[in-house]
Structure formats: C-alpha cells, structure tokens
Design a protein around this motif. Structure first.
Motif, mmCIF file in Angstrom:
data_model
loop_
_atom_site.group_PDB
_atom_site.id
_atom_site.type_symbol
_atom_site.label_atom_id
_atom_site.label_comp_id
_atom_site.label_asym_id
_atom_site.label_seq_id
_atom_site.Cartn_x
_atom_site.Cartn_y
_atom_site.Cartn_z
ATOM 1 N N SER A 72 -7.315 0.722 6.904
ATOM 2 C CA SER A 72 -6.949 0.149 5.609
ATOM 3 C C SER A 72 -6.094 -1.101 5.806
ATOM 4 N N GLY A 121 0.860 -1.187 0.000
ATOM 5 C CA GLY A 121 0.000 0.000 0.000
ATOM 6 C C GLY A 121 0.893 1.233 0.000
ATOM 7 N N HIS A 164 -3.545 -3.752 3.575
ATOM 8 C CA HIS A 164 -2.786 -3.928 2.329
ATOM 9 C C HIS A 164 -1.976 -5.224 2.426
ATOM 10 N N ASP A 172 -5.930 3.788 10.151
ATOM 11 C CA ASP A 172 -7.126 4.307 9.479
ATOM 12 C C ASP A 172 -8.067 3.190 9.049
ATOM 13 N N GLU A 192 -1.942 -3.641 8.466
ATOM 14 C CA GLU A 192 -3.178 -2.935 8.823
ATOM 15 C C GLU A 192 -2.797 -1.557 9.364
#
Length: 186
Positions: A161, A70, A163, A159, A156
C-alpha cells in the motif's frame, strides 16, 4: 687600513638571521597558545550541532507536526531553519527529518519526500534513511519552485500500500519560501 670588526664577532648577515630566528621562536609560542584556544571556543557549537544530529534536541529545529498517512502517523521536522544550500550539481538541497509512530515501524517499508505531487512511486522523491525514529530526507529545491507548493510525503507499506500526506511548503520551511522569493526576484 683595516676595517673594524664587530665587537660581537658575528657578521651583519649572521646577526639578522639570529634576530629573525629569535622572532620566529617567540611567535611560535603565541601560535601554540592560539591553537589551544580555538578548540575551546568552538567546542560548545560542536556539542550543540552533534545534539541535533543525535536527536537529543528533538527531531529538528522546527517541528512541522504530525499527520496521519493512511493507517500510520508520521512526524516531520525541518532539520535547521535555514535556506536551502547549494550542493554542487544536485542544486539547492534542504534536509528534513521524519519519525514514524511506534506501532507502524514494522509495517512501513519506505518513506519518501519531495516538493510537488509525485506522478508515481518511481518519482516519489528522496528516500528517507536512518532509524525509523529519525529518518533523514534531503530533498532538492528547484529554483523555479512555486511559492504555494506543497511537500508530499509518501509512505510505502510492506503490504504494497502507498499513502500520501501533504504540508504547505510555507508552513514546513518559511526560510525556504524567503529564499525562493529572493531567488525569483533576481
């Protein structure tokens, strides 16, 4: 007729006990010398091992490489270039180390690693623990692992998210692939 007494004045049993005691005192001296030599011989190995755990020798014995996950970058390394070890009921385990990039340390909540694609965040794998500069990840290596399997790293963020990044297991740990070949051949 009386039997002749020993000239030393000790019975045979007392002489034997004294001789055995003398032998023990001599061997005690040699054993104490050995106890001094053992730490001297093992100290260099201990110092080298502690340097690996502290990170003085880098992230591990086999750095796999850095990859973007990410918006972040993670470096992964195999702690020791050895096959997985049996860890009781947990089965065979292999230890990897990961390091987060300097900028992403405050943004990353957790790092997970496993063999094979995770179905969800609940099955993301072994949770990395330690400092963000050196996270330890001890993952189980199932005996039926495919030789072309991938290592999946899940990161992780705070926020929410999530990836992923992958490394081929053959690139990440050649010793594990050899171990699996030998295990599956039998």
């Amino acid at each position: 007729m009386k039997t002749a007494q020993h000239t030393s004045g000790l019975s045979k049993a007392e002489q034997k006990r004294k001789r055995n005691q003398s032998l023990w005192f001599r061997w005690r001296f040699h054993l104490s010398g050995l106890l001094i030599l053992i730490p001297l011989i093992l100290t260099p190995f201990y110092i080298e091992l502690m340097a690996v755990f502290r990170g003085d020798n880098g992230l591990g014995s086999h750095v796999i490489g850095s990859q973007s996950v990410g918006p972040w970058e993670v470096t992964l390394a195999e702690q020791f270039e050895t096959p997985p070890r049996m860890n009781g009921p947990a089965g065979y385990m292999k230890v990897f180390n990961a390091a987060l990039c300097e900028a992403c340390i405050t943004e990353v909540k957790a790092v997970y690693l496993r063999i094979g694609k995770p179905r969800s965040l609940r099955t993301a794998g072994a949770l990395g623990f330690g400092s963000p500069y050196r996270l330890m990840l001890g993952i189980p290596v199932p005996e039926n692992t495919q030789l072309d399997a991938d290592l999946w790293l899940t990161v992780e963020g705070w926020d929410g998210s999530v990836h992923h990044a992958t490394w081929p297991l053959a690139q990440a740990s050649p010793a594990t692939i050899e171990f699996l070949k030998n295990l599956q051949a039998h």
